[in-house]
Write a protein that holds these residues in place. Structure first.
Motif, PDB file in Angstrom:
ATOM      1  N   TYR A 204      38.094  33.105  49.522  1.00  0.00           N
ATOM      2  CA  TYR A 204      39.409  33.369  48.955  1.00  0.00           C
ATOM      3  C   TYR A 204      40.259  34.067  50.009  1.00  0.00           C
ATOM      4  CZ  TYR A 204      37.019  32.391  44.590  1.00  0.00           C
ATOM      5  OH  TYR A 204      36.288  31.784  43.596  1.00  0.00           O
TER       6      TYR A 204
ATOM      7  N   SER B  85      47.717  33.674  46.938  1.00  0.00           N
ATOM      8  CA  SER B  85      46.271  33.529  47.119  1.00  0.00           C
ATOM      9  C   SER B  85      45.956  32.056  47.328  1.00  0.00           C
ATOM     10  CB  SER B  85      45.503  34.093  45.928  1.00  0.00           C
ATOM     11  OG  SER B  85      45.861  33.424  44.754  1.00  0.00           O
TER      12      SER B  85
ATOM     13  N   TYR C 230      42.672  29.151  47.658  1.00  0.00           N
ATOM     14  CA  TYR C 230      41.257  28.867  47.454  1.00  0.00           C
ATOM     15  C   TYR C 230      41.057  27.360  47.416  1.00  0.00           C
ATOM     16  CZ  TYR C 230      36.859  28.200  44.929  1.00  0.00           C
ATOM     17  OH  TYR C 230      35.608  27.792  44.554  1.00  0.00           O
TER      18      TYR C 230
ATOM     19  N   LEU D  95      44.510  48.022  55.032  1.00  0.00           N
ATOM     20  CA  LEU D  95      43.854  48.680  53.912  1.00  0.00           C
ATOM     21  C   LEU D  95      42.355  48.464  53.977  1.00  0.00           C
ATOM     22  CD1 LEU D  95      46.662  47.135  52.414  1.00  0.00           C
ATOM     23  CD2 LEU D  95      46.049  49.070  51.001  1.00  0.00           C
TER      24      LEU D  95
ATOM     25  N   LEU E 120      35.139  49.145  43.887  1.00  0.00           N
ATOM     26  CA  LEU E 120      35.622  48.325  42.781  1.00  0.00           C
ATOM     27  C   LEU E 120      34.847  48.750  41.545  1.00  0.00           C
ATOM     28  CD1 LEU E 120      36.148  44.486  42.725  1.00  0.00           C
ATOM     29  CD2 LEU E 120      34.814  45.596  40.930  1.00  0.00           C
TER      30      LEU E 120
ATOM     31  N   TYR F 127      41.620  51.673  47.485  1.00  0.00           N
ATOM     32  CA  TYR F 127      41.745  51.354  48.904  1.00  0.00           C
ATOM     33  C   TYR F 127      42.272  52.563  49.653  1.00  0.00           C
ATOM     34  CZ  TYR F 127      41.142  46.395  47.870  1.00  0.00           C
ATOM     35  OH  TYR F 127      40.625  45.186  47.465  1.00  0.00           O
TER      36      TYR F 127
ATOM     37  N   SER G 125      46.292  29.168  44.767  1.00  0.00           N
ATOM     38  CA  SER G 125      45.764  29.434  43.437  1.00  0.00           C
ATOM     39  C   SER G 125      46.728  30.287  42.614  1.00  0.00           C
ATOM     40  CB  SER G 125      44.401  30.109  43.514  1.00  0.00           C
ATOM     41  OG  SER G 125      44.390  31.131  44.485  1.00  0.00           O
ATOM     42  N   GLU G 126      47.495  31.108  43.289  1.00  0.00           N
ATOM     43  CA  GLU G 126      48.501  31.909  42.588  1.00  0.00           C
ATOM     44  C   GLU G 126      49.541  32.371  43.598  1.00  0.00           C
ATOM     45  OE1 GLU G 126      46.847  34.889  40.048  1.00  0.00           O
ATOM     46  OE2 GLU G 126      48.792  35.704  39.489  1.00  0.00           O
TER      47      GLU G 126
ATOM     48  N   LEU H 179      35.882  36.100  43.473  1.00  0.00           N
ATOM     49  CA  LEU H 179      37.097  36.422  42.738  1.00  0.00           C
ATOM     50  C   LEU H 179      37.187  37.887  42.374  1.00  0.00           C
ATOM     51  CD1 LEU H 179      38.135  33.867  40.024  1.00  0.00           C
ATOM     52  CD2 LEU H 179      39.460  34.813  41.913  1.00  0.00           C
ATOM     53  N   ARG H 180      36.108  38.459  41.960  1.00  0.00           N
ATOM     54  CA  ARG H 180      36.138  39.841  41.488  1.00  0.00           C
ATOM     55  C   ARG H 180      35.334  40.735  42.422  1.00  0.00           C
ATOM     56  NH1 ARG H 180      35.972  36.599  36.902  1.00  0.00           N
ATOM     57  NH2 ARG H 180      37.914  36.710  35.712  1.00  0.00           N
ATOM     58  N   THR H 181      35.642  40.592  43.689  1.00  0.00           N
ATOM     59  CA  THR H 181      35.049  41.466  44.703  1.00  0.00           C
ATOM     60  C   THR H 181      36.182  42.100  45.484  1.00  0.00           C
ATOM     61  OG1 THR H 181      34.934  39.671  46.329  1.00  0.00           O
ATOM     62  CG2 THR H 181      33.021  39.981  44.911  1.00  0.00           C
ATOM     63  N   GLY H 182      35.857  43.129  46.256  1.00  0.00           N
ATOM     64  CA  GLY H 182      36.893  43.793  47.038  1.00  0.00           C
ATOM     65  C   GLY H 182      37.451  42.881  48.122  1.00  0.00           C
ATOM     66  N   LEU H 183      38.686  43.172  48.491  1.00  0.00           N
ATOM     67  CA  LEU H 183      39.344  42.415  49.549  1.00  0.00           C
ATOM     68  C   LEU H 183      39.148  43.098  50.892  1.00  0.00           C
ATOM     69  CD1 LEU H 183      40.655  41.093  47.061  1.00  0.00           C
ATOM     70  CD2 LEU H 183      42.829  41.176  48.264  1.00  0.00           C
TER      71      LEU H 183
ATOM     72  N   LEU I 165      46.131  41.288  43.031  1.00  0.00           N
ATOM     73  CA  LEU I 165      45.967  42.721  42.858  1.00  0.00           C
ATOM     74  C   LEU I 165      47.346  43.355  42.860  1.00  0.00           C
ATOM     75  CD1 LEU I 165      43.042  43.823  45.212  1.00  0.00           C
ATOM     76  CD2 LEU I 165      43.030  43.626  42.718  1.00  0.00           C
TER      77      LEU I 165
ATOM     78  N   HIS J  68      38.907  48.611  51.730  1.00  0.00           N
ATOM     79  CA  HIS J  68      38.366  48.648  50.379  1.00  0.00           C
ATOM     80  C   HIS J  68      37.315  49.748  50.263  1.00  0.00           C
ATOM     81  CE1 HIS J  68      35.458  47.219  47.237  1.00  0.00           C
ATOM     82  NE2 HIS J  68      36.591  47.208  46.575  1.00  0.00           N
TER      83      HIS J  68
ATOM     84  N   PHE K 201      51.726  41.611  46.447  1.00  0.00           N
ATOM     85  CA  PHE K 201      51.030  40.337  46.528  1.00  0.00           C
ATOM     86  C   PHE K 201      52.022  39.211  46.816  1.00  0.00           C
ATOM     87  CE2 PHE K 201      48.024  37.084  45.422  1.00  0.00           C
ATOM     88  CZ  PHE K 201      48.712  36.146  44.657  1.00  0.00           C
TER      89      PHE K 201
ATOM     90  N   TYR L 214      44.297  35.587  51.114  1.00  0.00           N
ATOM     91  CA  TYR L 214      45.490  36.175  50.510  1.00  0.00           C
ATOM     92  C   TYR L 214      46.465  36.587  51.592  1.00  0.00           C
ATOM     93  CZ  TYR L 214      41.729  37.050  47.098  1.00  0.00           C
ATOM     94  OH  TYR L 214      40.647  36.931  46.266  1.00  0.00           O
TER      95      TYR L 214
ATOM     96  N   ASN M  70      43.423  36.148  38.018  1.00  0.00           N
ATOM     97  CA  ASN M  70      42.148  36.468  38.654  1.00  0.00           C
ATOM     98  C   ASN M  70      42.302  36.765  40.135  1.00  0.00           C
ATOM     99  OD1 ASN M  70      40.398  36.127  36.433  1.00  0.00           O
ATOM    100  ND2 ASN M  70      40.652  33.930  36.585  1.00  0.00           N
ATOM    101  N   TYR M  71      43.469  36.420  40.678  1.00  0.00           N
ATOM    102  CA  TYR M  71      43.607  36.457  42.129  1.00  0.00           C
ATOM    103  C   TYR M  71      44.459  37.609  42.642  1.00  0.00           C
ATOM    104  CZ  TYR M  71      42.036  31.656  41.552  1.00  0.00           C
ATOM    105  OH  TYR M  71      41.326  30.542  41.198  1.00  0.00           O
TER     106      TYR M  71
ATOM    107  N   ASN N 107      39.417  44.605  36.536  1.00  0.00           N
ATOM    108  CA  ASN N 107      38.758  45.628  37.333  1.00  0.00           C
ATOM    109  C   ASN N 107      39.812  46.478  38.017  1.00  0.00           C
ATOM    110  OD1 ASN N 107      39.257  44.664  40.227  1.00  0.00           O
ATOM    111  ND2 ASN N 107      38.216  42.875  39.397  1.00  0.00           N
TER     112      ASN N 107
ATOM    113  N   PHE O  67      41.000  43.496  54.323  1.00  0.00           N
ATOM    114  CA  PHE O  67      42.335  43.310  54.883  1.00  0.00           C
ATOM    115  C   PHE O  67      42.293  43.307  56.409  1.00  0.00           C
ATOM    116  CE2 PHE O  67      45.553  43.563  51.530  1.00  0.00           C
ATOM    117  CZ  PHE O  67      44.776  43.932  50.446  1.00  0.00           C
ATOM    118  N   GLY O  68      43.189  42.522  56.986  1.00  0.00           N
ATOM    119  CA  GLY O  68      43.410  42.596  58.420  1.00  0.00           C
ATOM    120  C   GLY O  68      44.314  43.768  58.751  1.00  0.00           C
TER     121      GLY O  68
ATOM    122  N   TYR P 118      49.556  39.576  51.612  1.00  0.00           N
ATOM    123  CA  TYR P 118      50.290  40.655  50.976  1.00  0.00           C
ATOM    124  C   TYR P 118      51.318  41.154  51.980  1.00  0.00           C
ATOM    125  CZ  TYR P 118      46.903  41.180  47.148  1.00  0.00           C
ATOM    126  OH  TYR P 118      46.117  40.975  46.038  1.00  0.00           O
TER     127      TYR P 118
ATOM    128  N   GLN Q 132      40.413  48.787  41.643  1.00  0.00           N
ATOM    129  CA  GLN Q 132      39.865  48.993  42.986  1.00  0.00           C
ATOM    130  C   GLN Q 132      40.620  50.129  43.666  1.00  0.00           C
ATOM    131  OE1 GLN Q 132      39.575  45.231  45.159  1.00  0.00           O
ATOM    132  NE2 GLN Q 132      39.542  44.090  43.222  1.00  0.00           N
TER     133      GLN Q 132
END
Lengths: 113, 112
Positions: free
Chosen positions: A31, A48, A50, B43, B48, B35, A55-56, A98-102, B100, B45, A45, A33, B97-98, B31, A104-105, A35, B33
């Motif tokens: 996934y 995203s 995928y 940022l 979560l 940061y 996806s959004e 999907l439901r894990t931490g991101l 934040l 992480h 945001f 993104y 779902n995508y 959820n 970032f660069g 921002y 999170q």
């Protein structure tokens, strides 16, 4: 430790010009993104991505913006005709699921003159 | 769309003390999170926590979630000067779902 990389670190452009911001996400992440953070404001945001499609996307992500994964490693954000208000720090991120931490660069600081 | 509101906006403590930051939100979440952002950097992480969890730990960090009060807290124990940064809560909520949604953050300064 794997990390997300972004190039360039700083981009200065004239209003109306096209810019492409580049990102290499972490290799096994699925996934991706974008921002952005305007100076002094919260992180917002944009989009995203995928399975090779958006996806959004947010209201900010209008027709001036596009994203692409041109090969197996790069993920790009294109702004077709930059405006002064596009000046911001743009962050790329990736995640395993999907439901894990991101992750970032470090960001690309875009300055539109 | 909802965002978390961090409290306080700024916090200044001495090295070795504990730091507590809070995040409140308005609607249900998938959820939440936390940061960290060092000045001018990306940022990172931290933790979560899912909506069905109440507490999580990671090293010197402890996060709690109270869905009945719609609030979360981040506790950093035995703070160090290197913990100086802005801390943000970010929400995954609603049908998205995508995406934040980030709050404005708490600026933590740890004085040596």
């Amino acid at each position: 430790e794997p990390e997300v990389t972004q190039t360039p670190s700083h981009q200065v452009t004239q209003m109306g010009q096209e810019v492409i911001l580049r990102c290499v996400p972490i290799s096994n992440h699925l996934y991706f993104y974008w921002y952005r953070q305007i100076l002094g404001q919260k992180v917002e945001f944009l989009v995203s991505f995928y399975n090779n499609e958006i996806s959004e996307k947010s209201e900010i992500f209008d027709d001036q913006f596009s994203v692409e994964r041109p090969d197996g490693s790069n993920f790009t954000l294109k702004i077709r005709s930059t405006k002064l208000e596009d000046s911001a720090m743009y962050f790329c991120a990736s995640s395993e699921g999907l439901r894990t931490g991101l992750f970032f660069g470090p960001g690309t600081r875009l300055t539109v003159l | 769309s909802q965002q978390g509101e961090e409290d306080p906006q700024a916090l200044s403590i001495q090295e070795g003390e504990n730091a507590t930051m809070n995040c409140s939100y308005k609607t249900s979440i998938n959820n939440l999170q936390w940061y960290r952002q060092n000045s001018g950097r990306g940022l990172v992480h931290l933790i979560l926590i899912r909506s069905n969890e109440r507490e999580k730990h990671s090293g010197r960090l402890r996060v709690t979630l109270d869905t009945s009060k719609k609030s979360s807290s981040l506790l950093i124990t035995a703070s160090r000067a290197a913990d100086t940064a802005s801390y943000f809560c970010a929400l995954s909520s609603g049908g998205s779902n995508y995406k934040l949604t980030f709050g404005k953050g708490t600026l933590l300064t740890v004085n040596p």
